[in-house]
Design a protein around this motif. Structure first.
Motif: not given
Length: 184
Positions: A39-40, A44-49, A142-143
């Motif tokens: 989840i973290s 983080f990936d969805s915010i900054f990816g 990636l997930y």
């Protein structure tokens, strides 16, 4: 076997039952730690990816590290209190725990993850950001690689926890078992 005794881990359990309880709880909290990590990582990936000017490999390493820190904090608390019920010195155990987790961070979270990314991108031509969908849910490869990598992490962490971190809990348990055996 009494379920309540198994959950609490009281003294009525045999050595085999204590081992079973420990492994079961470690797996349960290992899965929950993995969920915290995933989840973290995803948040983080969805915010900054896609919105960052940072190199994708550097961003992946930062993303993995942030997710790792949050997961390790959760894992330490649950392993110390619920899985191993350790009474050893807190800071010594915490340092050992974090040191063992640094090993799995370097070997698995960063090393194996980069190897998987390299293998699938170079070997199979799949971009880490390729998306496929199941119904309304979109998934990045990636997930999937992150989930696969988590299996290696849980196994490595259990081995290091048993061998190097929570040894005091095991020796205290043997001392208690030995004392009760002498009285019998």
């Amino acid at each position: 076997m009494d379920i309540k005794a198994l959950i609490k881990g009281d003294s009525s359990l045999s050595a085999a039952q204590k081992r079973t309880r420990e492994i079961f709880l470690y797996l349960v909290f290992g899965v929950l730690t993995t969920v915290v990590n995933l989840i973290s990582f995803t948040v983080f990936d969805s915010i900054f990816g896609g919105k960052s000017n940072i190199n994708h490999d550097v961003l992946l390493a930062i993303n993995n590290t942030v997710a790792w820190i949050l997961a390790v904090l959760f894992a330490f608390v649950t392993n110390r209190t619920l899985v191993f019920a350790s009474k050893s010195p807190f800071f010594k155990e915490m340092l050992s725990f974090f040191a063992s987790r640094v090993v799995t961070l370097l070997v698995f979270e960063l090393g194996t993850m980069e190897l998987l990314v390299l293998l699938f991108e170079q070997g199979f031509g799949l971009s880490r950001y390729s998306i496929w969908a199941i119904g309304p849910f979109d998934f990045k490869y990636l997930y999937i690689w992150k989930i696969l990598n988590s299996v290696f992490v849980v196994i490595g962490n259990y081995i290091l926890s048993k061998l190097f971190v929570f040894r005091g809990a095991k020796s205290a348990e043997k001392k208690t078992d030995g004392e009760s055996g002498e009285n019998a």
